[in-house]
Design a protein around this motif. Sequence first.
Motif, PDB file in Angstrom:
ATOM      1  N   SER A 263      51.039 -47.734  32.526  1.00  0.00           N
ATOM      2  CA  SER A 263      52.438 -47.595  32.540  1.00  0.00           C
ATOM      3  C   SER A 263      52.917 -48.002  30.987  1.00  0.00           C
ATOM      4  O   SER A 263      54.506 -47.905  30.786  1.00  0.00           O
ATOM      5  N   ARG A 264      52.348 -48.420  30.252  1.00  0.00           N
ATOM      6  CA  ARG A 264      52.624 -49.081  28.945  1.00  0.00           C
ATOM      7  C   ARG A 264      52.648 -48.015  27.887  1.00  0.00           C
ATOM      8  O   ARG A 264      52.318 -46.823  28.017  1.00  0.00           O
ATOM      9  N   ASP A 265      53.469 -48.380  26.891  1.00  0.00           N
ATOM     10  CA  ASP A 265      53.693 -47.376  25.815  1.00  0.00           C
ATOM     11  C   ASP A 265      52.327 -47.718  24.955  1.00  0.00           C
ATOM     12  O   ASP A 265      52.652 -48.412  23.919  1.00  0.00           O
ATOM     13  N   CYS A 266      51.319 -47.073  25.121  1.00  0.00           N
ATOM     14  CA  CYS A 266      50.039 -47.362  24.398  1.00  0.00           C
ATOM     15  C   CYS A 266      50.040 -47.014  22.873  1.00  0.00           C
ATOM     16  O   CYS A 266      49.303 -47.628  22.114  1.00  0.00           O
ATOM     17  N   ALA A 267      50.710 -45.737  22.493  1.00  0.00           N
ATOM     18  CA  ALA A 267      50.622 -45.486  21.187  1.00  0.00           C
ATOM     19  C   ALA A 267      51.454 -46.519  20.250  1.00  0.00           C
ATOM     20  O   ALA A 267      50.767 -47.007  19.268  1.00  0.00           O
ATOM     21  N   ALA A 268      52.496 -47.036  20.841  1.00  0.00           N
ATOM     22  CA  ALA A 268      53.066 -48.108  20.159  1.00  0.00           C
ATOM     23  C   ALA A 268      52.208 -49.282  20.059  1.00  0.00           C
ATOM     24  O   ALA A 268      52.292 -49.944  18.959  1.00  0.00           O
ATOM     25  N   GLU A 269      51.793 -49.761  21.126  1.00  0.00           N
ATOM     26  CA  GLU A 269      50.908 -51.103  21.195  1.00  0.00           C
ATOM     27  C   GLU A 269      49.784 -50.911  19.991  1.00  0.00           C
ATOM     28  O   GLU A 269      49.418 -51.759  19.301  1.00  0.00           O
ATOM     29  N   GLU A 270      49.221 -49.624  20.115  1.00  0.00           N
ATOM     30  CA  GLU A 270      47.956 -49.493  19.382  1.00  0.00           C
ATOM     31  C   GLU A 270      48.410 -49.563  17.710  1.00  0.00           C
ATOM     32  O   GLU A 270      47.606 -50.197  16.893  1.00  0.00           O
TER      33      GLU A 270
END
Length: 281
Positions: A263-270
């Motif tokens: 459910s996280r925004d993984c692209a932003a986190e990466e």
Amino acid sequence: MHAAASAPFLRPLLATALIAALAGCTTVAAPATPVEASVVTKAVGYLAADAVPDSLALVPAPPAAGSAGFALDEQVSREARALRETPRFAQAHRDAELSFPEGANQFACAIGLDVDAQKTPALYRLLERSRIDASAATRAAKHHYQRARPFMVNGEPTCTPEDEEGLRKNGSYPSGHTSIGWAWALILSEVVPERADAIQARGRNYGESRLVCNVHWQSDILEGRFMGAAAVARLHDNAEFNRDLLAARKEIAAARKAGATVSRDCAAEETVLKVRPASAL
């Protein structure tokens, strides 16, 4: 010889045998219990207290003031503090959360799946209990050296001001968060081997968040990784851990088949996690 006549001779022998038996009982050590959590939780670690790696025996003393090692620690700390008021600093604040259920999802993007106590109970249990063991593996050296944390030396803010009072009383070396993060990285790499590179990268930047947060030196991070690996090596000799490891693999396979995602925004986190102190090892 009649039984009645032999009784006076047998009584001293029986008494001696009883005394010896009782003495033998007093020399048997009580079994060690699993390590208790250091935060409010009902969980306990997998490892018995006498199976936890001894950080005081395994890590060297922290770099002394004026040494080349401490000069590098200071350089990395300056570079990390330059990231204050950036998205990487905000990420370091999120990475500081280790209590469950929030802490269970620190590696959610790396594994591509949300961790849930109801939907993936074995995986949840695996992370929560190994967290306790990896933290315990740093405790002896922390207590012995009582190293001052960077914010206590440089007087600058941390990413978790609400934790500073407690951190002042808890030695900096080696890093408990890093030990936990690296232990999780190694464990999850076995659970989800097809995503091992992403998981281990997350384990590395999870520890580096403690540099950005201004609560650990680089040498704390490096030895924290070492103790996390030592804890995982001991965990592989634990039957309960191995059962949960196998069960977690099956849970993830079933969850993926059912279409579960993160459910996280993984692209932003990466993108944020690619930012790191230039001199960090």
